[in-house]
Scaffold this active site. Structure first.
Site, mmCIF file in Angstrom:
data_model
loop_
_atom_site.group_PDB
_atom_site.id
_atom_site.type_symbol
_atom_site.label_atom_id
_atom_site.label_comp_id
_atom_site.label_asym_id
_atom_site.label_seq_id
_atom_site.Cartn_x
_atom_site.Cartn_y
_atom_site.Cartn_z
ATOM 1 C CG ASP A 103 34.825 52.212 -44.473
ATOM 2 O OD1 ASP A 103 34.562 51.000 -44.570
ATOM 3 O OD2 ASP A 103 35.715 52.762 -45.150
ATOM 4 C CG ASP A 146 35.063 51.069 -48.217
ATOM 5 O OD1 ASP A 146 34.584 50.220 -47.433
ATOM 6 O OD2 ASP A 146 36.291 51.182 -48.410
ATOM 7 C CB SER A 185 37.576 49.552 -43.257
ATOM 8 O OG SER A 185 36.913 48.898 -44.289
ATOM 9 C CG ASP A 187 33.029 48.039 -45.191
ATOM 10 O OD1 ASP A 187 32.174 48.766 -45.728
ATOM 11 O OD2 ASP A 187 34.257 48.240 -45.296
HETATM 12 MG MG MG Z 1 35.643 49.591 -45.772
#
Ligand code: MG
Length: 450
Positions: free
Chosen positions: A245, A247, A101, A243
């Site tokens: 990843d 999300d 992440s 960020d």
């Molecule tokens: Mg993340």
């Protein structure tokens, strides 16, 4: 092993995290693959972020899954919410995302996804950990070994987002948008999505590069200086940062000012409550009071949870929430999927700007302004602290630590799950009041711990 933000021994609040090839090795990834292949017999989807070690860990996970007789679907590099959407919408029995992440470049992580696309709950992680430690993996004979298929989820995900926003309305406004993909998984989705939403897209850090040459993957204000600058230079309507990843998304207004994550959470929560004519919004006790004010003002109701997105999702399901999210840029849109979703956040912010026909800086002006202060103190005896707090403040909210709400602000005293420290947060409408509340919190901790 160094873990970030966890309560279990191996599994933290975000699955297993650690420095790649030191704390999180290929051997561990192999056995974690065996764990999910055992728990979710069937077909398991696997995707990664763009980190240097992600391919290595993915191959080990794929081997682990197939070695216990489950099939694996290799989705390549994709945002976490794209993998989750794929698992939710197909016959996959589970998912694995290889990502750390927002953590620094040397880290990586492995997180499991349930068949409905949501992250594993605490209970599921505990069961995973039990199987990992006891090595009670299913066995497969030579002719029962699973197969590895490949598929893609990024196109599918972009279409999924578009089905849930007013595309024509956004297209009609021809926004100019700068998107900072942070050299992460967002490179494969956000610029394309924004283009299909009729935006003039200027993308930066938009080639995948796990050395993160330009900025740390955490999209907080101190890391998005370049984005702020580009937004001003090209007179964009909005700046978006993801960020590693994707999300999460954070935003910069048309003047190049970073918009606090709590303020964006409040703005979107208000948008949803207004749209739905009421409803419940779920957020952790650490979120700014501006969220509660915005939700109440729009005729909705706030529900507080402990800190961490799996618990926010769990409670959203239980109370049938209209919206939820965390004050770190993680927004959850239940009509799409119960997970933090960076691309959906970007699309919904554009939809709001299009429907209100106001610049984003004007829209955030309606969110009440608060001042937040934080302090860390040593704490070696959490039980003593919590017991003392319950005696001193019996009416406090003990969902996660102790939250004391006052008319003009609040204090949160929350022992860390992983370190021998306690965090004290204070928030108020004036800097002086915030300081006073912080001091009050600190004094209470010192008095109890002696
Ligand atoms: Mg993340």
């Amino acid at each position: 092993m160094t873990r970030i933000g966890g309560a279990g021994e191996l599994f933290g609040t975000n699955g297993v995290r650690g420095i790649a090839n030191e704390e999180l090795t290929a051997d561990m990834a192999l056995n974690l693959g065996r764990v999910i292949g055992t728990m979710r017999k069937g077909r398991i989807a696997v995707a990664t972020d763009a980190r240097i070690s992600s391919q290595m860990l993915k191959c080990a996970v794929l081997a682990g899954i197939t070695s216990v007789g489950s099939d694996a679907v290799d989705l390549g590099v994709a945002p976490t919410p794209a993998l989750q959407y794929y698992v939710k919408e197909t016959n996959a029995t589970g998912g694995v995302i290889v990502t750390a992440s927002h953590n620094p470049r040397e880290y990586n992580g492995i997180k499991f996804v349930h068949s409905d696309g949501t992250e594993f709950t605490r209970e599921m992680d505990e069961e995973s950990e039990r199987i990992y430690k006891s090595k009670e993996f299913r066995t497969a004979r030579w002719n029962e070994v699973g197969q590895i298929f490949s598929s893609e989820c990024n196109r599918f995900y972009i279409d999924g987002v578009k089905e849930r926003v007013d595309v024509d309305l956004i297209v009609s406004r021809k926004f100019r948008v700068v998107v900072d993909c942070g050299n992460g998984a967002a490179c494969f989705t956000s610029p394309q999505l924004l283009k299909e939403l009729g935006c003039e897209v200027i993308s930066i850090n938009a080639h995948p590069d796990g050395s993160f040459p330009q900025r740390n993957p955490e999209p907080e204000e101190k890391n998005v200086g370049f984005l702020k600058e580009v937004v001003k230079q090209v007179s964009a309507d909005l700046g978006i940062a993801h960020d590693g990843d994707a999300d999460r998304a954070t935003f910069v207004d048309e003047k190049g000012n970073f918009i606090s994550e709590d303020v964006m959470l409040a703005l979107m929560a208000k948008y949803y409550v207004t749209m739905k004519g009421g409803g419940k919004v779920v957020t952790p006790v650490s979120s700014s009071k501006c969220v509660e004010d915005a939700v109440n003002g729009a005729g909705g109701e706030i529900v507080y949870t402990a800190v961490g997105s799996p618990v926010v999702v769990k409670v959203m399901k239980e109370v049938n929430a209209v919206f939820g999210g965390e004050g770190n840029g993680g927004l959850i849109f239940p009509e799409f999927q119960l997970t933090r979703d960076g691309a959906m956040s970007a699309a919904k912010v554009l939809e709001l700007m299009a429907s209100e026909q106001k610049p984003i800086s004007e829209l955030v002006k309606d969110i009440p302004k608060y001042y937040t202060l934080k302090e860390k103190l040593p704490c070696r005896d959490k039980l003593k602290l919590l017991t003392g707090l319950k005696e001193e403040f019996p009416k406090a909210n003990f969902t996660d630590g102790a939250r004391l709400d006052y008319d003009d602000g609040w204090i949160l005293i929350r022992p860390s799950g992983t370190e021998p420290i306690v965090r004290v947060f204070a928030e108020a409408k004036s800097p002086d009041k915030a300081k006073e509340l912080l001091e009050k919190g600190i004094q209470s901790v010192k008095k109890i711990l002696g």
